[in-house]
Write an enzyme that holds these catalytic residues in place. Structure first.
Site, PDB file in Angstrom:
ATOM      1  N   HIS A  85      83.133 -33.625   1.716  1.00 23.10           N
ATOM      2  CA  HIS A  85      82.237 -33.691   0.559  1.00 23.10           C
ATOM      3  C   HIS A  85      81.358 -32.445   0.438  1.00 23.10           C
ATOM      4  CE1 HIS A  85      83.335 -37.941   0.481  1.00 23.10           C
ATOM      5  NE2 HIS A  85      82.656 -38.093  -0.642  1.00 23.10           N
ATOM      6  N   GLU A 119      76.697 -53.730  21.560  1.00 27.30           N
ATOM      7  CA  GLU A 119      77.772 -54.428  22.283  1.00 27.30           C
ATOM      8  C   GLU A 119      78.282 -53.598  23.465  1.00 27.30           C
ATOM      9  OE1 GLU A 119      78.011 -57.347  21.730  1.00 27.30           O
ATOM     10  OE2 GLU A 119      77.415 -57.652  19.644  1.00 27.30           O
TER      11      GLU A 119
END
Length: 238
Positions: A193, A218
């Site tokens: 981009h 996690e």
């Protein structure tokens, strides 16, 4: 005491609280912990619990709280399962949680890839779309390959979980690979981009910020490497 990173603490209908109910043997602090189910009214915190949202750089779709417990009491009848087993209850779902996190990472990377393909077809330089340039095309090819590799590894882990097979090593591999991949792919999406990717006008910057978190929760990438190497070297628990 205080607890950091309590997701949906305000909007949930109940809290799961882990508290020490007996002294732990020396060197085994994970023992003596029990789990309790605490009902609450949605939008509030129970009496004796105060907290505020943690200001984060991403994952704005949910609020994450720091909670402070002061003279907060729970009933013995609200204990989940057996006394002293909270550590084992909490860790029993880690394989599923890591597969879930891997899936999030894969989704974020896929979003960055989709946005990058679309942008590369629309953005023009030298009277042609930038998707005509080899540098951009090769980035897209590498991004797609990494995403598919992570997806197939996670499918395998999910099948192992569904069929009741132990896969702590493989779940750690999926979580490690997918989360590291997601940050790389989303970063490449920003690169495609160009300057526009460093603005909030395109979703790719959000994908990148959110992907960064998947390397932390996690179990960090470093923890996953520890688990994988322990299993391979025979140093893990049976």
């Amino acid at each position: 005491g205080n607890k950091y990173w309590c997701t949906f603490a305000d909007g949930a209908d109940f809290l799961i609280v882990i508290a020490r109910t007996s002294d732990a043997p020396a060197g085994k602090r994970h023992l003596g912990l029990s789990m309790f189910f605490v009902e609450k009214k949605r939008g509030t915190l129970p009496k004796g619990v105060n907290g505020a949202p943690i200001p984060k750089i991403g994952y704005f779709g949910w609020k994450t709280y720091e909670l402070a417990f002061d003279n907060f009491r729970v009933e013995a009848a609200d204990m989940i399962g057996e006394e002293g087993q909270a550590f084992y209850y909490a860790t029993s779902g880690l394989e599923t949680a890591r597969a879930h996190t891997a899936a999030r990472a894969i989704g974020l990377a896929q979003g960055a890839l989709d946005d990058s393909i679309r942008y590369a077809g629309e953005r023009r330089q030298f009277e042609r779309p930038i998707s005509d340039f080899q540098a951009i095309r090769f980035k897209i090819a590498e991004m797609a390959t990494q995403i598919e590799a992570a997806r197939q590894l996670n499918y395998f882990v999910c099948e192992q979980i569904d069929t009741g097979q132990r896969c702590d090593k493989e779940a750690s591999m999926a979580k490690l690979f997918a989360s590291e991949m997601a940050e790389r792919v989303c970063s490449e999406g920003i690169q495609i981009h160009g300057g526009a990717g460093y603005t909030t006008l395109h979703a790719v910057e959000r994908h990148w910020r959110d992907a960064r978190l998947t390397k932390i929760f996690e179990g960090t990438s470093e923890i996953q490497k520890r688990i994988i190497s322990d299993r391979l070297l025979g140093r893990g628990r049976n």
